[in-house]
Design a protein around this motif. Structure first.
Motif, PDB file in Angstrom:
ATOM      1  N   THR A  23      -2.677   9.022  -2.021  1.00 58.45           N
ATOM      2  CA  THR A  23      -2.347   9.893  -0.894  1.00 58.45           C
ATOM      3  C   THR A  23      -2.484  11.379  -1.201  1.00 58.45           C
ATOM      4  N   LEU A  50      -0.918   5.972   4.062  1.00 60.20           N
ATOM      5  CA  LEU A  50      -2.370   5.815   3.989  1.00 60.20           C
ATOM      6  C   LEU A  50      -2.916   5.372   5.332  1.00 60.20           C
ATOM      7  N   LYS A  51      -4.060   5.909   5.683  1.00 58.56           N
ATOM      8  CA  LYS A  51      -4.728   5.435   6.894  1.00 58.56           C
ATOM      9  C   LYS A  51      -5.824   4.464   6.442  1.00 58.56           C
ATOM     10  N   LEU A  52      -5.413   3.212   6.281  1.00 56.15           N
ATOM     11  CA  LEU A  52      -6.348   2.217   5.761  1.00 56.15           C
ATOM     12  C   LEU A  52      -7.321   1.774   6.845  1.00 56.15           C
ATOM     13  N   TYR A  53      -8.545   1.500   6.424  1.00 57.32           N
ATOM     14  CA  TYR A  53      -9.520   0.929   7.354  1.00 57.32           C
ATOM     15  C   TYR A  53      -9.576  -0.575   7.116  1.00 57.32           C
ATOM     16  N   HIS A  54      -9.294  -1.343   8.169  1.00 55.03           N
ATOM     17  CA  HIS A  54      -9.362  -2.798   8.046  1.00 55.03           C
ATOM     18  C   HIS A  54     -10.662  -3.282   8.644  1.00 55.03           C
ATOM     19  N   PRO A  55     -11.620  -3.637   7.803  1.00 57.33           N
ATOM     20  CA  PRO A  55     -12.919  -4.049   8.352  1.00 57.33           C
ATOM     21  C   PRO A  55     -12.723  -5.296   9.214  1.00 57.33           C
ATOM     22  N   ASP A  98      -7.756  -1.110  -1.071  1.00 58.24           N
ATOM     23  CA  ASP A  98      -6.331  -1.243  -1.378  1.00 58.24           C
ATOM     24  C   ASP A  98      -6.106  -2.607  -2.023  1.00 58.24           C
ATOM     25  N   SER A 140      -3.108  -3.727  -3.299  1.00 58.10           N
ATOM     26  CA  SER A 140      -1.695  -4.093  -3.448  1.00 58.10           C
ATOM     27  C   SER A 140      -1.447  -5.562  -3.104  1.00 58.10           C
ATOM     28  N   TRP A 168     -19.384 -14.622  10.949  1.00 55.27           N
ATOM     29  CA  TRP A 168     -19.370 -14.425   9.504  1.00 55.27           C
ATOM     30  C   TRP A 168     -20.088 -15.544   8.772  1.00 55.27           C
ATOM     31  N   PRO A 207     -10.992   9.103   5.512  1.00 53.08           N
ATOM     32  CA  PRO A 207      -9.937   8.775   6.483  1.00 53.08           C
ATOM     33  C   PRO A 207      -9.593   9.950   7.399  1.00 53.08           C
ATOM     34  N   PRO A 216       0.826  -1.199   0.000  1.00 50.68           N
ATOM     35  CA  PRO A 216       0.000   0.000   0.000  1.00 50.68           C
ATOM     36  C   PRO A 216       0.867   1.259   0.000  1.00 50.68           C
ATOM     37  N   PHE A 266     -11.054  -6.589   2.045  1.00 49.26           N
ATOM     38  CA  PHE A 266      -9.915  -5.765   1.635  1.00 49.26           C
ATOM     39  C   PHE A 266      -9.836  -4.539   2.545  1.00 49.26           C
ATOM     40  N   PRO A 267      -8.635  -4.020   2.790  1.00 50.34           N
ATOM     41  CA  PRO A 267      -8.534  -2.748   3.511  1.00 50.34           C
ATOM     42  C   PRO A 267      -9.133  -1.623   2.663  1.00 50.34           C
ATOM     43  N   VAL A 268      -9.796  -0.676   3.306  1.00 47.61           N
ATOM     44  CA  VAL A 268     -10.453   0.401   2.586  1.00 47.61           C
ATOM     45  C   VAL A 268      -9.553   1.633   2.562  1.00 47.61           C
ATOM     46  N   VAL A 269      -9.348   2.178   1.351  1.00 46.68           N
ATOM     47  CA  VAL A 269      -8.569   3.412   1.210  1.00 46.68           C
ATOM     48  C   VAL A 269      -9.473   4.603   1.495  1.00 46.68           C
ATOM     49  N   MET A 323     -13.503  -8.875  10.952  1.00 45.30           N
ATOM     50  CA  MET A 323     -14.256 -10.058  10.507  1.00 45.30           C
ATOM     51  C   MET A 323     -15.070 -10.542  11.693  1.00 45.30           C
ATOM     52  N   SER A 383     -13.343   7.138  11.810  1.00 41.15           N
ATOM     53  CA  SER A 383     -12.537   6.004  12.235  1.00 41.15           C
ATOM     54  C   SER A 383     -13.066   4.727  11.590  1.00 41.15           C
ATOM     55  N   TYR A 443     -16.209   6.310   3.668  1.00 40.42           N
ATOM     56  CA  TYR A 443     -15.127   6.274   4.652  1.00 40.42           C
ATOM     57  C   TYR A 443     -14.162   7.390   4.317  1.00 40.42           C
TER      58      TYR A 443
END
Lengths: 138, 580, 241
Positions: free
Chosen positions: B178, A12-17, C99, C101, A23, C14, A8, C90-93, A19, C18, C12
């Motif tokens: 970014t 970046l401030k990625l949001y990791h949903p 994302d 990658s 599920w 960023p 990545p 997937f991680p959200v940008v 689980m 949050s 979302y």
């Protein structure tokens, strides 16, 4: 950016949903498959019972009689019914998946999936009939 | 502002860009090659090409025949030395792609299959069913992953070429994820950013085709060549502009008017036969077919639907088996986007903007007049396509001239001096310009509004048929739109993946190019190929057997000069279709 | 055409959020672009070809992974809002942009190119490949990298290192290509827990694939080949190679 490795973008401030623990309840298909996976415990249980039964036969008539009595108890019959239904479910949901694992060709055409699945069901039926014949003829 | 550097930088990761990167990486494994692209390479619009890619491979064919078809298809506006190099190298490039795994459709004996195509007198179009571009792009992309010396900057948007003292030494780009602004220094740069179909309202082109590279080169001082030549493909789906490939006609499809009549026979394209005949009727060149549609419409013999006039493309007689084998994507597209099954129903179609013959002026090696700056593919005008490109020449063009540019640029790298302080100052200027644009909060004009007005203006003034007065009117509207575009309303204040900001930059590029197209069209007072002036209906070889070159003047307007066409073996003649 | 539909779009941002929040819009057909163009220019999503071949615009629609350019809104009940979210697992940008990658990394790891060392000798002519040989891998070459299959596969959510359906199908595409000789090299990469054997055969990847690639089938075939290799190496003194 990447070169060789892909990662990545920096900063970046990625949001990791997250689980959910549940599920497998969120989609019908997931639920069905998780249940099918669980039913393999019963398939295993049947195998263990059969092994124990063979050992009991080897141990002589008395232990075998005791074992047979145990098999006839209401609790075990209940277990057998549940296990049988589970195994049935396993087989019924598994056979339709088999065609994806087997590619058969006749000339240029690929054999359609329902024929391969149908052949498995047919094979199952034939084996069942043979077993039933052996068990029930006497 | 971070600064990256490499030896060779390729802008754009489609067919031409990837081919250039592989050519450079193979020839010079010691070079640092970089590909910067505003989308992941496999999203590039090469992916949408359907019908095929032309190259002489069969014994029944000849290089001379391919060259003649290309020259006459181009209405003699191509450079014939370029055409000769192209037809010569095309077979080798196609075999190369075959070795890289492209799943070409095959004959029963395992050799590559070819199909007829518009304007070609022999079947020489290689195809992978009707997803040729998709398979070519993915084969190239997957193969490119093998070369560790090729670094990719995915989803970076280039905003400026850094040029000092007539030499290109890098770019400034926005990292879309970014919002960071970076400069990438390079000893040579190759533009492979594709065309600019989105300048028009009704186009087969994807959202990303905004002429980025053309505008970048133009602003850096390179001339744009033959920009008045915009190709309308005769068969697009009316509502969406989605392409229905020429291969439908190559496999035997008929174009019929509202009476079910194969109307092309009325427009000097030969007499109808039940089976497809090379260079005849539905296998005529695209410019002539699209022009025939307009004439047919004027005679009141087209049909009318909610999205304007249309005719029908009938492939029912080809049969389900052939359609599923050779045109499965056409069937899928019709089912999904037109709600009809071409096995049982006719397909409504109308001409749709598809390709621009013009582009950044390059020589036969892909070099532009700016030292260290190269271009290949649709963004470039190497003068292969002249006034009208033949279907299936452009995918091959990406390979042949992508490879040529990659090799030439790799060679240039050795002699290149390091970039000076002026380049760094330019990069900082560009950063400031972008930051000011991002910070702007007082705008009033919506991007989408200006974009759609630009598009409809272009269709009205620079469509299939043009006239001096409508071109002039279009020019005035464009001038007004460019004023308004200085006051864009940007709602997205985020620096993360700000697609609105990118759209604003793309609109800026397109408005500039739209003006170049109009200006070039105004000056060419003749009719040739895809450029048809109703006020000057004849071809004028005395005055206009020449390429237009548009230079950007200091006030931002376009200044047009002309460059003679190179003729080697084929003196200008009449374009004859329908009888050989 | 004046039909009104209600979208619920996962946003979302960023800088401010949050985690994603939901916003509702009332829009016409071609809904996301309408929102972007006319209502809120800050709504963020990827798209390009709008004809189902570039693979950019995959998203979750009412909890199902879909290629948004290929699903008519008429498929949905206009009385109910349609919930649009980024592809899951997937991680959200930002908003609907994920994302990708990790996906690219998995794709390149399987060596998706023709591997053979005699190319020089045959440079001038094409390799022969009969239509039947083409058919053997053609289906697996149709992947547009839209990643819907990753969003359908809970193993990706549970074990992010799992190679996943598209990458394995792509490996299989080259393995089955008569021109390729790289099967063993690829097996070295994939015959690992996070390679082939991560798959527990949910089979959902195949169901959501918009191009009928059947990645589940590719993986099961691959497992068969791997198991066969293993048995051979166990039973035969000269091993599997």
């Amino acid at each position: 950016m990447s070169g060789g490795a892909h990662e990545p973008a920096a900063g970046l401030k990625l949001y990791h949903p997250p689980m959910s623990l549940w599920w497998w309840l969120e989609r019908r298909a997931y639920f069905k498959i998780v249940v099918r996976e669980l039913t393999s415990l019963f398939v295993g249980a049947f195998a263990v019972v059969t092994l124990l039964q063979i050992r009991a036969v080897g141990d002589g008539p008395e232990p075998y009689a005791a074992f047979a009595a145990m098999l006839g108890s209401p609790a075990f019959i209940t277990f057998s019914v549940v296990a049988f239904l589970a195994v049935l479910f396993h087989a019924l949901t598994w056979f339709p998946l088999v065609p994806t694992t087997i590619v058969l060709r006749v000339g240029e055409q690929r054999v359609p999936g329902n024929i391969i699945a149908g052949a498995h069901f047919a094979g199952w039926l034939i084996v069942s009939v043979v077993v039933a014949y052996i068990l029930l003829r006497g | 502002m971070a600064t990256y550097s490499c030896d060779l930088l390729i802008v754009g990761g489609g067919g031409a860009g990837l081919r250039a990167s592989i050519a450079a990486a193979e020839a010079r494994p010691d070079l640092d090659v970089a590909v910067v692209s505003k989308v992941y390479p496999m999203r590039s619009h090469t992916v949408a090409a359907e019908g095929g890619a032309a190259a002489v491979i069969k014994d029944t064919d000849s290089l001379e025949a391919h060259a003649y078809d290309t020259v006459s298809g181009a209405d003699w506006l191509c450079d014939q030395d370029v055409v000769e190099a192209f037809v010569n190298e095309a077979p080798r490039e196609m075999v190369q792609l075959e070795h890289w795994g492209c799943p070409w459709s095959r004959e029963p004996d395992g050799s590559v299959a070819v199909r007829p195509f518009g304007g070609m007198k022999v079947s020489r179009t290689w195809f992978a069913a009707d997803k040729t571009g998709f398979h070519m792009l993915h084969s190239l992309f997957q193969t490119s992953l093998k070369y560790k010396s090729v670094k990719r900057y995915d989803e970076w948007f280039v905003t400026r070429l850094l040029v000092d003292d007539g030499r290109c030494a890098g770019v400034v780009a926005v990292e879309i994820a970014t919002g960071e602004i970076h400069s990438i220094m390079a000893k040579a740069v190759i533009l492979c950013t594709g065309g600019c179909g989105k300048i028009f309202p009704f186009t087969t082109n994807a959202n990303i085709k905004n002429g980025d590279g053309m505008a970048l080169a133009y602003r850096a001082g390179a001339p744009l060549k033959d920009m008045e030549f915009v190709q309308y493909h005769p068969t697009g789906l009316p509502a969406t502009g989605i392409l229905i490939t020429e291969a439908t006609r190559a496999e035997g499809g008929w174009l019929v008017n509202k009476d079910g009549y194969r109307y092309l026979q009325d427009y000097a394209l030969g007499t109808p036969e039940p089976k497809p005949v090379h260079r005849t009727m539905e296998l005529g060149p695209r410019d002539r077919l699209s022009q025939a549609f307009i004439k047919e419409q004027e005679r009141g013999r087209t049909l009318e639907g909610p999205y304007g006039h249309y005719v029908n493309l009938d492939i029912r007689h080809i049969g389900e088996a052939v359609i599923d084998k050779k045109l499965p994507f056409v069937r899928e597209l019709c089912l999904k986007y037109a709600n009809l099954d071409p096995v049982h129903e006719v397909i409504p179609v109308r001409p749709v903007v598809h390709y621009i013959m013009g582009g950044v002026h390059t020589d036969i090696h892909g070099a532009t007049p700016i030292a260290g700056l190269y271009a290949a593919g649709e963004v470039a005008c190497v003068s292969l396509n002249g006034a009208n490109r033949l279907g299936s020449n452009s995918l091959t063009e990406c390979l042949v001239f992508g490879a040529r540019a990659g090799l030439a640029a790799a060679e240039f790298v050795d002699g290149a001096a390091p970039a000076g302080a002026a380049i760094e100052a330019q990069a900082r200027d560009e950063e400031q310009r972008l930051r000011a644009l991002m910070a702007k909060t007082d705008g009033t004009e919506r991007i989408a509004d200006l974009r759609s007005e630009m598009q409809s203006t272009m269709e009205e003034s620079a469509g299939i048929y043009r006239a001096g007065d409508t071109l002039a009117a279009g020019g005035e509207t464009l001038g007004r739109l460019r004023q308004h575009a200085r006051h864009l309303k940007l709602e997205d204040r985020s620096s993360t993946f700000n697609t609105e900001f990118i759209s604003a930059l793309e609109l800026d590029y397109m408005l500039e190019l739209a003006e170049v197209i109009l200006r070039s069209a105004v000056e060419r007072t003749e009719s040739r190929g895809a450029h048809q002036r109703i006020d000057f209906p004849a071809r004028d070889d005395d005055k206009f057997l020449a390429h237009s070159l548009a230079y950007r003047a200091d006030d931002g307007s376009a200044r047009i000069e002309y460059l003679p066409v190179t003729i080697t073996q084929w003196p200008p003649g009449a374009r004859v279709y329908g009888k050989q | 055409m004046a039909e009104t539909l209600r979208l619920e779009v996962s946003r979302y941002r960023p800088e401010e959020d949050s985690e994603p929040t939901l916003q509702s819009y009332d829009v016409l057909l071609d809904a996301l672009n309408h929102v972007k163009n006319e209502i809120d220019g800050s709504l963020t999503f990827r798209w390009s070809c709008r004809m189902g071949v570039c693979g950019s615009c995959g998203m979750m629609a009412n909890g199902e992974p879909k290629l948004t350019c290929a699903v008519p809104l008429t498929d949905y009940d206009p009385a109910q809002p349609i919930r649009i979210e980024p592809l899951q697992f997937f991680p959200v940008v930002r908003d609907l942009v994920i994302d990708m990658s990790s996906f690219l990394e998995k794709l390149s790891n399987v060596k998706p190119w023709i591997i053979r060392d005699d190319v020089e000798a045959t440079e001038a002519v094409e390799f022969k490949q009969t239509p039947a040989e083409l058919d053997a891998y053609k289906q697996f070459s149709m992947c547009i990298n839209c990643m819907l299959c990753y969003s359908a596969c809970p193993v990706i959510g549970l074990e992010p290192e799992f190679s996943g359906p598209a990458a394995i199908a792509l490996a299989q595409r080259y393995n089955l290509d008569s021109r390729d000789k790289g099967k063993e090299e690829r097996m070295d990469v994939l015959d690992a827990h996070e390679g082939l054997w991560g798959c527990t055969y949910f089979g959902e990847c195949t169901k959501v694939c918009p191009k009928n690639v059947d990645p589940a089938g590719a993986i099961q075939l691959y497992k068969m080949a791997s198991a066969t290799d293993y048995l051979k190496s166990l039973l035969l003194p000269w091993g599997s190679k």
